[in-house]
Design an enzyme around this catalytic site. Structure first.
Site, PDB file in Angstrom:
ATOM      1  N   HIS A 177     138.188  96.378  90.959  1.00  0.00           N
ATOM      2  CA  HIS A 177     137.506  95.835  92.154  1.00  0.00           C
ATOM      3  C   HIS A 177     136.564  96.890  92.757  1.00  0.00           C
ATOM      4  O   HIS A 177     136.777  97.341  93.898  1.00  0.00           O
ATOM      5  CB  HIS A 177     138.609  95.453  93.140  1.00  0.00           C
ATOM      6  CG  HIS A 177     138.198  94.600  94.292  1.00  0.00           C
ATOM      7  ND1 HIS A 177     137.279  94.980  95.237  1.00  0.00           N
ATOM      8  CD2 HIS A 177     138.621  93.374  94.675  1.00  0.00           C
ATOM      9  CE1 HIS A 177     137.156  94.020  96.143  1.00  0.00           C
ATOM     10  NE2 HIS A 177     137.933  93.056  95.828  1.00  0.00           N
ATOM     11  N   GLU A 280     132.853  93.375  90.232  1.00  0.00           N
ATOM     12  CA  GLU A 280     134.192  93.599  89.674  1.00  0.00           C
ATOM     13  C   GLU A 280     134.333  93.006  88.273  1.00  0.00           C
ATOM     14  O   GLU A 280     134.121  91.799  88.089  1.00  0.00           O
ATOM     15  CB  GLU A 280     135.222  92.952  90.595  1.00  0.00           C
ATOM     16  CG  GLU A 280     135.090  93.350  92.057  1.00  0.00           C
ATOM     17  CD  GLU A 280     135.716  92.356  93.009  1.00  0.00           C
ATOM     18  OE1 GLU A 280     136.730  91.729  92.621  1.00  0.00           O
ATOM     19  OE2 GLU A 280     135.192  92.179  94.123  1.00  0.00           O
TER      20      GLU A 280
END
Ligand code: TA6
Length: 310
Positions: A177, A280
């Site tokens: 992320h 991400e």
């Protein structure tokens, strides 16, 4: 649990490389690996195997880190590269558990084991691992081993290697992320997802199609599906292009909370939301990974930064 001077000494005795890699006390007294090499510097907390800085030689910091991030067991550091596993976003039955199952899984909120630091040429590879235990089984009744191998050089490579150490198949979600530091969210564009379908998490996960480059004028929370596209994040304010490629990943998530959500995030604050974009590498939703006993899956993200005038 606080790290003692002895712990730190033992970690450095085992892993430090003079002039290149050392383990120091970071924020909140949490141990972090500090890398300084000819090619780049970087910082990686053992907590969550969480990279919080990557600074290629001659460039500016590439990774965003909130000035109000929290550094403690049970919390995720805001910014850097949180490792999301074995589910993404809220667990559908989160509230059935006591304590409730944490968003984005449980590996980003616990300490990982430092496995090795290897210096090869201009690259330094830092490997950290975590595995199932009685704590994780409360939320997710499967046995796994996860290794995060971060290779620091003039590029940043992150590999998340998940192994099924149990006796039955399990299906997991995952994401690296990554928070990219940008000069001004209003000015950047992300090139490479034109025409790709996505699920819009800001609109009930409705399926939509990307038209042209990603530009930002409001909260964006898009999960692009069935895509292995290499992307470019163009940042005029910082005068740079960040290239983002990946392997073993069928989803790319693009997120910025905008002021809409940022004002409610105590670990962000102020106008910091204007200075990052999350891009991400992931395997989520319909692209979740089924893994047979004894098998492993590798997801890799590779990041490069260069001047726009190059
Ligand atoms: O990556 C996008 C997202 O899933 C958003 O929906 C938002 O929840 C973000 O992750 C941050 O999640 P966190 O639990 O770190 O606040």
């Amino acid at each position: 649990m606080a790290t003692t001077t002895l712990d730190l000494q033992q970690l450095n005795d085992r892993f430090a490389i003079p002039g290149v890699a050392q383990i120091v006390l970071g924020e909140g007294g949490l141990p972090k690996v500090k890398i300084t090499s000819v090619a780049a510097s970087a910082e990686i907390y053992l907590h969550g195997a969480h990279l919080t800085s990557w600074l290629p030689a001659g460039a500016e910091e590439v990774i965003f880190l909130s000035s109000k991030a929290q550094y403690q067991d049970g919390k995720a550091i805001r910014g850097g590269v949180p490792v999301c596993f074995p589910w993404f976003n809220a667990k559908s039955d989160a509230k059935h558990y006591d304590p409730p199952a944490p968003a984005h899984g449980f590996v980003r909120i616990k300490a990982w084991e430092l496995e090795s630091i290897i210096h090869e040429g201009n690259a330094i590879a830092v490997s950290l691992s975590t595995a199932s235990d009685e704590g994780t089984r409360k939320w997710w009744p499967h046995d796994f081993h996860a290794l995060q191998r971060i290779t620091i050089s003039s590029q940043l490579q992150m590999e998340l290697i998940v192994t099924n150490t149990g006796a039955s198949l399990f299906t997991f979600e995952e994401a690296l992320h990554t928070y990219y530091r940008v000069g001004d969210i209003h000015d950047i564009r992300i090139v490479g997802l034109d025409g790709v379908s996505y699920l819009d998490n800001a609109d009930g996960l409705r399926e939509k199609h990307q038209h042209g480059d990603n530009i930002f004028s409001q909260r964006i929370d898009n999960a692009y599906v069935n895509t292995e596209a290499e992307l470019e994040l163009i940042d005029p304010a910082l005068g740079r292009r960040i290239s983002i490629s990946k392997h073993g990943s069928q989803n790319t998530v693009i997120w910025n909370p905008w002021d809409e959500l940022a004002k409610g995030m105590s670990d962000l604050g102020g106008d910091q939301w204007q200075h990052f974009a999350c891009v991400e590498a992931a395997n989520i939703h319909g692209n979740a990974i089924p893994l047979q006993p004894g098998k492993e899956h590798i997801m890799t993200a590779i990041i490069r930064a260069e001047r726009l005038d190059q």
